[in-house]
Design a protein around this motif. Structure first.
Motif, PDB file in Angstrom:
ATOM      1  N   LEU A  24       0.817  -1.216   0.000  1.00 14.12           N
ATOM      2  CA  LEU A  24       0.000   0.000   0.000  1.00 14.12           C
ATOM      3  C   LEU A  24       0.849   1.264   0.000  1.00 14.12           C
ATOM      4  O   LEU A  24       0.440   2.295  -0.538  1.00 14.12           O
ATOM      5  N   VAL A  25       2.041   1.193   0.604  1.00 15.00           N
ATOM      6  CA  VAL A  25       2.895   2.376   0.682  1.00 15.00           C
ATOM      7  C   VAL A  25       3.259   2.897  -0.700  1.00 15.00           C
ATOM      8  O   VAL A  25       3.235   4.114  -0.957  1.00 15.00           O
ATOM      9  N   VAL A  26       3.586   1.998  -1.627  1.00 19.79           N
ATOM     10  CA  VAL A  26       4.089   2.412  -2.939  1.00 19.79           C
ATOM     11  C   VAL A  26       3.067   3.231  -3.731  1.00 19.79           C
ATOM     12  O   VAL A  26       3.381   4.332  -4.191  1.00 19.79           O
ATOM     13  N   PRO A  27       1.818   2.770  -3.936  1.00 22.62           N
ATOM     14  CA  PRO A  27       0.879   3.611  -4.682  1.00 22.62           C
ATOM     15  C   PRO A  27       0.518   4.906  -3.961  1.00 22.62           C
ATOM     16  O   PRO A  27       0.331   5.945  -4.609  1.00 22.62           O
ATOM     17  N   TYR A  28       0.438   4.886  -2.641  1.00 20.45           N
ATOM     18  CA  TYR A  28       0.142   6.107  -1.904  1.00 20.45           C
ATOM     19  C   TYR A  28       1.281   7.118  -2.020  1.00 20.45           C
ATOM     20  O   TYR A  28       1.047   8.327  -2.085  1.00 20.45           O
ATOM     21  N   ALA A  29       2.520   6.638  -2.046  1.00 25.69           N
ATOM     22  CA  ALA A  29       3.667   7.537  -2.156  1.00 25.69           C
ATOM     23  C   ALA A  29       3.728   8.226  -3.514  1.00 25.69           C
ATOM     24  O   ALA A  29       4.316   9.305  -3.645  1.00 25.69           O
ATOM     25  N   ALA A  30       3.120   7.606  -4.532  1.00 30.38           N
ATOM     26  CA  ALA A  30       3.162   8.187  -5.883  1.00 30.38           C
ATOM     27  C   ALA A  30       2.253   9.396  -6.010  1.00 30.38           C
ATOM     28  O   ALA A  30       2.439  10.218  -6.919  1.00 30.38           O
ATOM     29  N   LEU A  31       1.267   9.523  -5.112  1.00 29.38           N
ATOM     30  CA  LEU A  31       0.328  10.652  -5.156  1.00 29.38           C
ATOM     31  C   LEU A  31       0.392  11.407  -3.838  1.00 29.38           C
ATOM     32  O   LEU A  31      -0.003  10.887  -2.797  1.00 29.38           O
ATOM     33  N   PRO A  32       0.902  12.630  -3.859  1.00 24.22           N
ATOM     34  CA  PRO A  32       1.102  13.356  -2.599  1.00 24.22           C
ATOM     35  C   PRO A  32      -0.184  14.005  -2.076  1.00 24.22           C
ATOM     36  O   PRO A  32      -1.124  14.284  -2.827  1.00 24.22           O
ATOM     37  N   GLY A  33      -0.190  14.233  -0.769  1.00 23.84           N
ATOM     38  CA  GLY A  33      -1.194  15.073  -0.133  1.00 23.84           C
ATOM     39  C   GLY A  33      -2.630  14.610  -0.257  1.00 23.84           C
ATOM     40  O   GLY A  33      -2.943  13.417  -0.209  1.00 23.84           O
ATOM     41  N   VAL A  34      -3.511  15.611  -0.461  1.00 23.92           N
ATOM     42  CA  VAL A  34      -4.954  15.386  -0.455  1.00 23.92           C
ATOM     43  C   VAL A  34      -5.382  14.439  -1.568  1.00 23.92           C
ATOM     44  O   VAL A  34      -6.320  13.653  -1.406  1.00 23.92           O
ATOM     45  N   LEU A  35      -4.660  14.496  -2.694  1.00 19.52           N
ATOM     46  CA  LEU A  35      -5.044  13.670  -3.844  1.00 19.52           C
ATOM     47  C   LEU A  35      -5.028  12.182  -3.487  1.00 19.52           C
ATOM     48  O   LEU A  35      -5.871  11.417  -3.960  1.00 19.52           O
ATOM     49  N   SER A  36      -4.084  11.777  -2.654  1.00 16.99           N
ATOM     50  CA  SER A  36      -4.012  10.364  -2.282  1.00 16.99           C
ATOM     51  C   SER A  36      -5.245   9.933  -1.488  1.00 16.99           C
ATOM     52  O   SER A  36      -5.703   8.794  -1.618  1.00 16.99           O
ATOM     53  N   TRP A  37      -5.790  10.834  -0.689  1.00 21.83           N
ATOM     54  CA  TRP A  37      -6.980  10.491   0.093  1.00 21.83           C
ATOM     55  C   TRP A  37      -8.229  10.488  -0.775  1.00 21.83           C
ATOM     56  O   TRP A  37      -9.130   9.679  -0.592  1.00 21.83           O
ATOM     57  N   ILE A  38      -8.267  11.385  -1.742  1.00 21.87           N
ATOM     58  CA  ILE A  38      -9.412  11.416  -2.661  1.00 21.87           C
ATOM     59  C   ILE A  38      -9.488  10.123  -3.465  1.00 21.87           C
ATOM     60  O   ILE A  38     -10.560   9.566  -3.692  1.00 21.87           O
ATOM     61  N   LEU A  39      -8.323   9.647  -3.868  1.00 27.36           N
ATOM     62  CA  LEU A  39      -8.258   8.434  -4.696  1.00 27.36           C
ATOM     63  C   LEU A  39      -8.010   7.171  -3.880  1.00 27.36           C
ATOM     64  O   LEU A  39      -7.625   6.140  -4.426  1.00 27.36           O
ATOM     65  N   SER A  40      -8.215   7.247  -2.584  1.00 32.37           N
ATOM     66  CA  SER A  40      -7.937   6.110  -1.709  1.00 32.37           C
ATOM     67  C   SER A  40      -8.570   4.791  -2.156  1.00 32.37           C
ATOM     68  O   SER A  40      -7.909   3.751  -2.139  1.00 32.37           O
ATOM     69  N   PRO A  41      -9.849   4.770  -2.555  1.00 33.78           N
ATOM     70  CA  PRO A  41     -10.434   3.483  -2.966  1.00 33.78           C
ATOM     71  C   PRO A  41      -9.652   2.818  -4.095  1.00 33.78           C
ATOM     72  O   PRO A  41      -9.396   1.603  -4.054  1.00 33.78           O
ATOM     73  N   PHE A  42      -9.250   3.620  -5.080  1.00 28.22           N
ATOM     74  CA  PHE A  42      -8.477   3.051  -6.190  1.00 28.22           C
ATOM     75  C   PHE A  42      -7.090   2.628  -5.729  1.00 28.22           C
ATOM     76  O   PHE A  42      -6.577   1.576  -6.124  1.00 28.22           O
ATOM     77  N   LEU A  43      -6.437   3.442  -4.888  1.00 31.06           N
ATOM     78  CA  LEU A  43      -5.089   3.122  -4.419  1.00 31.06           C
ATOM     79  C   LEU A  43      -5.084   1.852  -3.574  1.00 31.06           C
ATOM     80  O   LEU A  43      -4.125   1.071  -3.617  1.00 31.06           O
ATOM     81  N   ILE A  44      -6.149   1.647  -2.822  1.00 35.14           N
ATOM     82  CA  ILE A  44      -6.251   0.412  -2.025  1.00 35.14           C
ATOM     83  C   ILE A  44      -6.364  -0.796  -2.949  1.00 35.14           C
ATOM     84  O   ILE A  44      -5.734  -1.835  -2.719  1.00 35.14           O
ATOM     85  N   VAL A  45      -7.148  -0.649  -4.030  1.00 34.97           N
ATOM     86  CA  VAL A  45      -7.296  -1.755  -4.983  1.00 34.97           C
ATOM     87  C   VAL A  45      -5.955  -2.091  -5.636  1.00 34.97           C
ATOM     88  O   VAL A  45      -5.560  -3.261  -5.712  1.00 34.97           O
ATOM     89  N   ILE A  46      -5.242  -1.059  -6.117  1.00 38.78           N
ATOM     90  CA  ILE A  46      -3.964  -1.340  -6.769  1.00 38.78           C
ATOM     91  C   ILE A  46      -2.960  -1.867  -5.754  1.00 38.78           C
ATOM     92  O   ILE A  46      -2.131  -2.739  -6.054  1.00 38.78           O
ATOM     93  N   GLY A  47      -3.046  -1.395  -4.494  1.00 37.47           N
ATOM     94  CA  GLY A  47      -2.167  -1.915  -3.453  1.00 37.47           C
ATOM     95  C   GLY A  47      -2.411  -3.392  -3.195  1.00 37.47           C
ATOM     96  O   GLY A  47      -1.468  -4.169  -3.034  1.00 37.47           O
ATOM     97  N   LEU A  48      -3.678  -3.792  -3.158  1.00 39.53           N
ATOM     98  CA  LEU A  48      -4.001  -5.203  -2.935  1.00 39.53           C
ATOM     99  C   LEU A  48      -3.575  -6.058  -4.125  1.00 39.53           C
ATOM    100  O   LEU A  48      -3.099  -7.186  -3.952  1.00 39.53           O
ATOM    101  N   CYS A  49      -3.749  -5.525  -5.340  1.00 38.27           N
ATOM    102  CA  CYS A  49      -3.272  -6.251  -6.522  1.00 38.27           C
ATOM    103  C   CYS A  49      -1.754  -6.395  -6.480  1.00 38.27           C
ATOM    104  O   CYS A  49      -1.212  -7.441  -6.844  1.00 38.27           O
ATOM    105  N   ARG A  50      -1.085  -5.345  -6.033  1.00 36.45           N
ATOM    106  CA  ARG A  50       0.371  -5.407  -5.893  1.00 36.45           C
ATOM    107  C   ARG A  50       0.764  -6.486  -4.889  1.00 36.45           C
ATOM    108  O   ARG A  50       1.700  -7.259  -5.129  1.00 36.45           O
ATOM    109  N   TYR A  51       0.048  -6.543  -3.784  1.00 31.42           N
ATOM    110  CA  TYR A  51       0.355  -7.548  -2.764  1.00 31.42           C
ATOM    111  C   TYR A  51       0.150  -8.957  -3.315  1.00 31.42           C
ATOM    112  O   TYR A  51       0.981  -9.846  -3.100  1.00 31.42           O
ATOM    113  N   ILE A  52      -0.945  -9.172  -4.032  1.00 25.86           N
ATOM    114  CA  ILE A  52      -1.217 -10.503  -4.608  1.00 25.86           C
ATOM    115  C   ILE A  52      -0.112 -10.893  -5.585  1.00 25.86           C
ATOM    116  O   ILE A  52       0.381 -12.031  -5.574  1.00 25.86           O
TER     117      ILE A  52
END
Length: 339
Positions: free
Chosen positions: A242-270
């Motif tokens: 989860l750290v990697v996709p969140y680090a790519a988008l700084p600040g407020v934008l990462s929270w706005i896109l959190s649902p998508f970042l969580i999905v890509i983070g889980l795909c990354r983990y798998i």
């Protein structure tokens, strides 16, 4: 976000001579400035060995996400088509049978193609394909996972250059990364992208190369560790994923896109959890063993972790900001290498 070229699209072309634009971007060419070094993806440093992640490590999970979605779409479309045929069969067996066969082929074959071209490049692989620089014997080792497990080349015979990727009539956006060709009789036989890319800055790639050059030519004492430190991590965990996709988008934008970042983070983990960790042959490990008196900088448990607490992180960020700004000042001059 780095480019997918060399991994999912536009695979590196082998069995050819160096291109003129590659020769122009040779990092050993005379006249290139010496910049403050930047650590772009190193996971280990001691007096003998400097080891990097491959560039595509940070992109893992995207192939599973995109390919999985396309495969699921094709399968769903096929299932709906088959269901429609069965509902409208009216007891006619032969037409329905051939209709189902046609739908299965039309939707099943694209699913298999997507799985091969995308999903299976992300899962059931190796977690990463590291590159080792051995200062003691001046050799570069590249993990491949094949029958031998690795390829090697004398450092002084490898060809390092700044690779320019992308750019289109639509946005003309370009990205730059550090590539190494292994040559045999002037022919490219292997290509590897080392560490993370420099985004739109060739100067940052030059600073990335400067860390490697200093280590190999001058030794670990020539590198500013600290304030630089090892912050990349190849360890597999949900938190790291989860750290990697969140680090790519700084600040407020990462929270706005959190649902998508969580999905890509889980795909990354798998993708990483289904892959094996690389294991170097014992002969390579023995050749890369550090002397007993060497300082050793190892990858942290969590991506982005730095030694020294808040003070160490502050010193790192101050150095990084200054070195990166200086590197970007050379972008315009370096752009002539690619035209």
């Amino acid at each position: 976000m780095g480019s997918f070229s060399g991994w999912l699209i536009n695979p590196y072309k082998l069995g050819r001579e160096l291109l003129p634009k590659e020769r122009k971007a040779d990092l050993r060419a005379e006249g290139l400035p010496r910049l403050d070094p930047l650590n772009k993806g190193a996971i280990h440093l001691d007096a003998t060995r400097l080891e990097y992640l491959d560039r595509f490590f940070l992109l893992r999970g995207w192939a599973l996400l995109g390919g999985g979605f396309l495969a699921l779409f094709c399968v769903t479309l096929g299932a709906l088509g088959i269901y429609g045929f069965l509902q409208s069969s009216h007891g006619e067996v032969e037409p329905v049978f051939w209709g189902i066969v046609i739908v299965a082929l039309m939707c099943g074959l694209p699913s298999l193609v997507v799985l091969k071209l995308f999903v299976l490049k992300d899962v059931f692989r190796y977690t990463h394909y590291p590159v080792r620089f051995n200062r003691a014997n001046r050799t570069v080792y590249v993990f491949t996972g094949g029958a031998k497990g690795y390829v090697e080349v004398p450092f002084d015979e490898a060809f390092f250059f700044i690779h320019e990727d992308g750019g289109s009539a639509a946005n003309n956006a370009r990205s730059y990364d550090l590539l190494m060709h292994i040559l045999r009789d002037g022919t490219v036989i292997h290509t590897v992208a080392i560490g993370s890319d420099g985004g739109g800055s060739p100067g940052i790639v030059l600073a990335h190369w400067e860390m490697i050059r200093r280590f190999m030519d001058e030794g670990i004492a020539a590198l500013p560790f600290p304030p630089l430190g090892i912050f990349a991590s190849s360890r597999v965990s949900v938190k790291n994923a989860l750290v990697v996709p969140y680090a790519a988008l700084p600040g407020v934008l990462s929270w706005i896109l959190s649902p998508f970042l969580i999905v890509i983070g889980l795909c990354r983990y798998i993708a990483l959890a289904t892959s094996r960790r690389p294991i170097w042959p014992s002969s390579v490990d023995a050749a890369c063993a550090p002397p007993a008196t060497s300082p050793v900088f190892r990858e942290p448990a969590v991506y982005g972790g730095l030694p020294g607490g808040e003070k160490g992180e502050a010193a790192f960020m101050a150095y990084w900001g200054d070195a990166e700004a200086k590197a970007r000042q050379h972008d315009q001059a370096l752009s002539s290498l690619f035209r």
